[in-house]
Scaffold this motif. Structure first.
Motif, short mmCIF file in Angstrom:
data_model
loop_
_atom_site.label_atom_id
_atom_site.label_comp_id
_atom_site.label_asym_id
_atom_site.label_seq_id
_atom_site.Cartn_x
_atom_site.Cartn_y
_atom_site.Cartn_z
N MET A 1 0.93 2.98 6.93
CA MET A 1 2.35 2.79 7.28
C MET A 1 3.16 2.72 6.00
N ASN A 2 4.10 3.63 5.83
CA ASN A 2 4.93 3.67 4.64
C ASN A 2 6.32 3.14 4.93
N LYS A 3 6.90 2.52 3.95
CA LYS A 3 8.28 2.05 4.02
C LYS A 3 9.08 2.79 2.97
N ASP A 4 10.42 2.62 3.02
CA ASP A 4 11.25 3.25 2.00
C ASP A 4 10.85 2.73 0.64
N SER A 5 10.73 3.65 -0.34
CA SER A 5 10.34 3.24 -1.68
C SER A 5 11.56 2.83 -2.47
N GLY A 6 11.28 2.23 -3.64
CA GLY A 6 12.36 1.79 -4.51
C GLY A 6 11.96 0.56 -5.26
N TYR A 26 9.16 -6.78 3.37
CA TYR A 26 8.31 -5.87 4.14
C TYR A 26 7.92 -6.49 5.47
N TYR A 27 7.46 -7.74 5.42
CA TYR A 27 6.99 -8.39 6.65
C TYR A 27 8.13 -8.90 7.51
N ASP A 28 9.26 -9.24 6.93
CA ASP A 28 10.44 -9.53 7.75
C ASP A 28 10.85 -8.31 8.55
N ASP A 29 10.86 -7.14 7.91
CA ASP A 29 11.24 -5.90 8.59
C ASP A 29 10.26 -5.52 9.69
N TRP A 30 8.99 -5.86 9.50
CA TRP A 30 7.91 -5.41 10.37
C TRP A 30 7.61 -6.40 11.50
N ALA A 31 8.13 -7.61 11.43
CA ALA A 31 7.67 -8.70 12.29
C ALA A 31 7.73 -8.37 13.78
N ASP A 32 8.80 -7.73 14.23
CA ASP A 32 8.95 -7.48 15.67
C ASP A 32 7.85 -6.56 16.22
N GLY A 33 7.41 -5.60 15.43
CA GLY A 33 6.41 -4.66 15.91
C GLY A 33 5.03 -4.87 15.34
N TYR A 34 4.85 -5.93 14.58
CA TYR A 34 3.61 -6.14 13.84
C TYR A 34 2.38 -6.22 14.76
N ASP A 35 2.45 -7.07 15.76
CA ASP A 35 1.26 -7.28 16.60
C ASP A 35 0.85 -6.00 17.31
N ALA A 36 1.83 -5.27 17.83
CA ALA A 36 1.53 -4.03 18.55
C ALA A 36 0.92 -2.99 17.63
N THR A 37 1.46 -2.89 16.41
CA THR A 37 0.93 -1.92 15.45
C THR A 37 -0.49 -2.27 15.05
N GLU A 39 -2.67 -3.81 16.71
CA GLU A 39 -3.58 -3.53 17.82
C GLU A 39 -3.98 -2.06 17.82
N THR A 40 -3.03 -1.17 17.57
CA THR A 40 -3.36 0.26 17.53
C THR A 40 -4.27 0.59 16.36
N TRP A 41 -4.20 -0.21 15.29
CA TRP A 41 -5.05 0.01 14.11
C TRP A 41 -6.41 -0.66 14.23
N GLN A 42 -6.67 -1.30 15.37
CA GLN A 42 -7.97 -1.94 15.65
C GLN A 42 -8.28 -3.04 14.63
N TYR A 194 -11.88 -3.17 8.64
CA TYR A 194 -10.60 -3.84 8.39
C TYR A 194 -9.51 -3.23 9.24
N LEU A 195 -9.10 -2.00 8.93
CA LEU A 195 -8.09 -1.30 9.72
C LEU A 195 -8.61 0.11 10.04
N PRO A 196 -9.64 0.21 10.87
CA PRO A 196 -10.25 1.52 11.11
C PRO A 196 -9.32 2.53 11.78
N GLY A 197 -8.29 2.06 12.45
CA GLY A 197 -7.36 2.97 13.09
C GLY A 197 -6.19 3.38 12.23
N ASN A 198 -6.17 2.95 10.97
CA ASN A 198 -5.10 3.31 10.04
C ASN A 198 -5.65 4.33 9.04
N ALA A 199 -4.97 5.46 8.92
CA ALA A 199 -5.49 6.55 8.07
C ALA A 199 -5.58 6.16 6.61
N GLU A 200 -4.74 5.21 6.14
CA GLU A 200 -4.79 4.77 4.75
C GLU A 200 -6.07 3.98 4.43
#
Length: 215
Positions: A1-6, A26-37, A39-42, A194-200
């Protein structure tokens, strides 16, 4: 999962960052969707950590969740026993998510790279940190603080990614704390998914679970 760089940004989850402001944003921005994401990353690290801690859990056991985020670990622990949870995290938005689940007795916003932690000496039975030490430039002061917070004979558990375990000399760090009389090593796991469902991450980066008894 990438975020805007800078400048001052956490650019990728795999790269990570030890810049506290970047991690917080990063985690403030992600908090609302964190759990669902996750889960998809196993993501199984919270459940695996709860399994590791299962022999030490029971109703009324006092647990310090260091880097609690949205409360995934707290919920995993509460599925096994009515533990009393205190959570500490840098992300206010993540803490709000954790609060909404009603599992934590106390939640505190705190930068984990700043010691001391906002907890008294010897007041917890367990201190645990899952998926957090990637973001801590020097984990040793934090691990020492976790030992301080736990009564003698309690346990401290934590995870670290396999790619950072050797790079950041975690084996030596565990030895130093043992030599200093802070803990006795009980278990250092083989690498686990760790995160087998995440390509990174996929199968390339795993996680190591460590469990120690405080002295």
């Amino acid at each position: 999962m990438n975020k805007d760089s800078g400048k001052g940004r956490l650019e990728s989850l795999r790269q990570g960052s030890t810049d506290a402001r970047a991690v917080e944003a990063y985690y403030d921005d992600w908090a609302d969707g964190y759990d669902a994401t996750l889960e998809t990353w196993q993501y199984r690290a919270p459940e695996d950590a709860a399994d590791l801690l299962a022999p030490y859990l029971g109703d009324g056991v006092r647990v310090l969740d260091v880097g609690c985020g949205t409360g995934l670990l707290g919920r995993a622990l509460r599925r096994r026993a009515e533990v009393i949870l205190t959570g500490v995290d840098i992300s206010a938005a993540s803490l709000k998510q954790a609060e909404g689940h009603g599992m934590y007795e106390r939640l505190v916003r705190h930068d984990l790279q700043v010691t001391p932690l906002p907890v008294d000496d010897d007041v917890k039975d367990i201190a645990v940190s899952v998926g957090v030490l990637t973001y801590i430039a020097d984990a040793e002061p934090l691990l020492r603080e976790m030992c301080r917070a736990v009564r003698p004979g309690g346990v401290v558990a934590f995870t670290q990614r396999t790619d950072l375990w050797k790079e950041r000399s975690f084996a030596d760090m565990i030895d130093r704390l043992e030599d200093d009389g802070l803990w006795q090593r009980l278990q250092v796991s083989a690498p686990m998914p760790y995160l087998p469902g995440n390509a990174e991450f996929a199968d390339e980066i795993g996680v190591i679970h460590t469990l120690c008894r405080t002295k």
